[in-house]
Design a protein around this motif. Structure first.
Motif, mmCIF file in Angstrom:
data_model
loop_
_atom_site.group_PDB
_atom_site.id
_atom_site.type_symbol
_atom_site.label_atom_id
_atom_site.label_comp_id
_atom_site.label_asym_id
_atom_site.label_seq_id
_atom_site.Cartn_x
_atom_site.Cartn_y
_atom_site.Cartn_z
ATOM 1 N N HIS A 193 49.368 25.031 6.179
ATOM 2 C CA HIS A 193 48.252 24.826 5.245
ATOM 3 C C HIS A 193 48.850 24.633 3.855
ATOM 4 O O HIS A 193 49.382 25.574 3.259
ATOM 5 C CB HIS A 193 47.320 26.045 5.220
ATOM 6 C CG HIS A 193 46.766 26.437 6.556
ATOM 7 N ND1 HIS A 193 47.507 27.113 7.503
ATOM 8 C CD2 HIS A 193 45.541 26.251 7.096
ATOM 9 C CE1 HIS A 193 46.760 27.328 8.573
ATOM 10 N NE2 HIS A 193 45.573 26.817 8.356
ATOM 11 N N ARG A 194 48.807 23.397 3.352
ATOM 12 C CA ARG A 194 49.342 23.125 2.015
ATOM 13 C C ARG A 194 48.190 23.007 1.024
ATOM 14 O O ARG A 194 47.292 22.170 1.197
ATOM 15 C CB ARG A 194 50.172 21.833 2.037
ATOM 16 C CG ARG A 194 50.773 21.475 0.686
ATOM 17 C CD ARG A 194 52.088 20.731 0.848
ATOM 18 N NE ARG A 194 51.981 19.504 1.612
ATOM 19 C CZ ARG A 194 51.786 18.295 1.051
ATOM 20 N NH1 ARG A 194 51.641 18.192 -0.264
ATOM 21 N NH2 ARG A 194 51.731 17.223 1.807
ATOM 22 N N LEU A 254 45.757 20.556 2.800
ATOM 23 C CA LEU A 254 46.281 19.577 3.732
ATOM 24 C C LEU A 254 46.791 20.355 4.939
ATOM 25 O O LEU A 254 47.743 21.139 4.834
ATOM 26 C CB LEU A 254 47.406 18.763 3.098
ATOM 27 C CG LEU A 254 47.911 17.558 3.896
ATOM 28 C CD1 LEU A 254 46.797 16.536 4.092
ATOM 29 C CD2 LEU A 254 49.103 16.918 3.207
ATOM 30 N N GLU A 257 48.674 20.693 8.294
ATOM 31 C CA GLU A 257 49.817 19.979 8.862
ATOM 32 C C GLU A 257 50.140 20.478 10.262
ATOM 33 O O GLU A 257 50.039 21.673 10.556
ATOM 34 C CB GLU A 257 51.038 20.149 7.960
ATOM 35 C CG GLU A 257 50.826 19.599 6.566
ATOM 36 C CD GLU A 257 51.990 19.874 5.634
ATOM 37 O OE1 GLU A 257 52.313 19.001 4.816
ATOM 38 O OE2 GLU A 257 52.561 20.971 5.726
ATOM 39 N N ASN A 302 53.329 20.448 12.810
ATOM 40 C CA ASN A 302 54.769 20.181 12.900
ATOM 41 C C ASN A 302 55.277 19.474 11.642
ATOM 42 O O ASN A 302 56.056 18.518 11.710
ATOM 43 C CB ASN A 302 55.080 19.348 14.151
ATOM 44 C CG ASN A 302 54.617 20.025 15.426
ATOM 45 O OD1 ASN A 302 54.602 21.251 15.521
ATOM 46 N ND2 ASN A 302 54.212 19.236 16.409
ATOM 47 N N ASP A 303 54.791 19.962 10.480
ATOM 48 C CA ASP A 303 55.205 19.472 9.154
ATOM 49 C C ASP A 303 54.740 18.054 8.851
ATOM 50 O O ASP A 303 55.225 17.428 7.905
ATOM 51 C CB ASP A 303 56.732 19.552 8.985
ATOM 52 C CG ASP A 303 57.257 20.973 9.087
ATOM 53 O OD1 ASP A 303 56.605 21.879 8.525
ATOM 54 O OD2 ASP A 303 58.296 21.188 9.738
ATOM 55 N N ARG A 304 53.766 17.543 9.625
ATOM 56 C CA ARG A 304 53.202 16.217 9.349
ATOM 57 C C ARG A 304 51.726 16.357 8.996
ATOM 58 O O ARG A 304 50.998 17.145 9.635
ATOM 59 C CB ARG A 304 53.355 15.293 10.561
ATOM 60 C CG ARG A 304 54.785 14.911 10.870
ATOM 61 C CD ARG A 304 54.851 13.809 11.893
ATOM 62 N NE ARG A 304 54.110 14.115 13.104
ATOM 63 C CZ ARG A 304 54.497 13.754 14.319
ATOM 64 N NH1 ARG A 304 55.620 13.077 14.487
ATOM 65 N NH2 ARG A 304 53.780 14.044 15.379
ATOM 66 N N PRO A 305 51.244 15.592 7.989
ATOM 67 C CA PRO A 305 49.822 15.671 7.619
ATOM 68 C C PRO A 305 48.929 15.301 8.792
ATOM 69 O O PRO A 305 49.193 14.327 9.490
ATOM 70 C CB PRO A 305 49.691 14.639 6.491
ATOM 71 C CG PRO A 305 51.075 14.451 5.973
ATOM 72 C CD PRO A 305 51.988 14.645 7.150
ATOM 73 N N MET A 306 47.863 16.099 8.984
ATOM 74 C CA MET A 306 46.940 15.813 10.074
ATOM 75 C C MET A 306 45.499 15.763 9.596
ATOM 76 O O MET A 306 44.745 14.867 9.964
ATOM 77 C CB MET A 306 47.082 16.859 11.173
ATOM 78 C CG MET A 306 46.182 16.612 12.374
ATOM 79 S SD MET A 306 46.563 17.743 13.717
ATOM 80 C CE MET A 306 45.340 17.193 14.910
ATOM 81 N N THR A 307 45.112 16.742 8.766
ATOM 82 C CA THR A 307 43.714 16.853 8.357
ATOM 83 C C THR A 307 43.642 17.278 6.893
ATOM 84 O O THR A 307 44.401 18.146 6.444
ATOM 85 C CB THR A 307 42.978 17.909 9.219
ATOM 86 O OG1 THR A 307 42.934 17.462 10.570
ATOM 87 C CG2 THR A 307 41.548 18.135 8.732
ATOM 88 N N LEU A 312 46.956 11.674 3.400
ATOM 89 C CA LEU A 312 47.108 11.654 4.847
ATOM 90 C C LEU A 312 48.112 10.602 5.329
ATOM 91 O O LEU A 312 48.476 10.585 6.502
ATOM 92 C CB LEU A 312 45.750 11.391 5.507
ATOM 93 C CG LEU A 312 44.729 12.533 5.400
ATOM 94 C CD1 LEU A 312 43.344 12.048 5.823
ATOM 95 C CD2 LEU A 312 45.157 13.722 6.253
ATOM 96 N N THR A 322 40.034 13.636 9.314
ATOM 97 C CA THR A 322 41.172 13.491 10.231
ATOM 98 C C THR A 322 41.242 12.062 10.734
ATOM 99 O O THR A 322 40.244 11.536 11.235
ATOM 100 C CB THR A 322 41.027 14.433 11.444
ATOM 101 O OG1 THR A 322 40.853 15.778 10.994
ATOM 102 C CG2 THR A 322 42.261 14.359 12.334
#
Length: 234
Positions: A99-100, A128, A130, A132-137, A193, A223
């Protein structure tokens, strides 16, 4: 390249690239080799190659990025719309959830949302989410800053709101009201995203309730449709 006379040439190339993806030789997030290299590999023209790549892009298996090339899209995740929070869902499937914090508004000016939450002081976090360290939602999370004061610092530090409710208040979500729509990403959303403004996204609003039917929080999420397949669980 072995040719099957019953299939158009572009379809043969499409299937060959697809087999490379499925075998993991073209990994998620990796870029395809340059066009000229692919044309030489498959013994086809640029027109034929572009038709094959275009078909895979339409299927959501490849993504074109302006000025960078074409990459292998992440595999779609089946996301169950349930009472569980983002961390519970992701970690339950063996993924790393993050959660960023993008923005925090301690006295959010949203009277309609405050009224629905019966909140004496509304706080809003833009996060944001995430995988696995990738933006998702991209999520806008709202809750009562007075009632759930002990959740403010953990959420601001990137912790799960619902995990904090359990640990600090002993509260479990018991119900939810949802609105689900599909639209296109706005420019500010697209930047965060990593998508284009022409890409379809799910927009989900969720009002979460406790066992007495009292509102706990309201979230508004965005998303990209290419990342998830939604399923509903009662």
């Amino acid at each position: 390249m072995v040719q099957d006379g019953l299939l158009p040439l572009y379809e043969q190339v499409r299937r060959k690239i697809l087999s490379e993806i499925e075998a993991g030789r073209l990994a998620e997030g990796s870029f395809l080799p340059p066009e000229l290299e692919l044309c030489a590999t498959y013994g086809v023209s640029r027109i034929t190659l572009r038709r094959a790549v275009g078909e895979l892009c339409a299927e959501g298996l490849l993504l074109r990025q302006q000025g960078r090339g074409t990459l292998v899209a992440p595999r779609k995740l089946q996301q169950t719309i349930s009472l569980s929070g983002f961390s519970d869902v992701m970690e339950g499937q063996g993924h790393k959830a993050g959660h960023r914090i993008i923005e925090r508004e301690d006295d959010a000016d949203a009277p309609a949302i405050a009224a629905r939450l019966v909140a004496s002081r509304l706080v809003r976090f833009v996060r944001l989410l995430e995988m696995n360290d990738r933006p998702m939602t991209l999520e806008g999370l709202h809750f009562d800053a007075v009632r759930f004061a002990q959740a403010l610092d953990p959420v601001a530090a990137g912790k799960s709101f619902f995990a904090t409710l359990r640990s600090a208040y002993g509260i479990e979500p018991a119900g939810a009201e949802r609105l689900i729509d599909v639209g296109f990403a706005r420019s500010s959303e697209a930047d965060l995203l990593g998508v284009s403004t022409t890409e379809p996204v799910y927009r989900i609003e969720k009002l979460v309730l406790d066992g007495d039917g009292r509102p706990l929080a309201l979230s508004q999420t965005v998303t990209p449709c290419r990342l998830v397949t939604l399923s509903v669980k009662n």
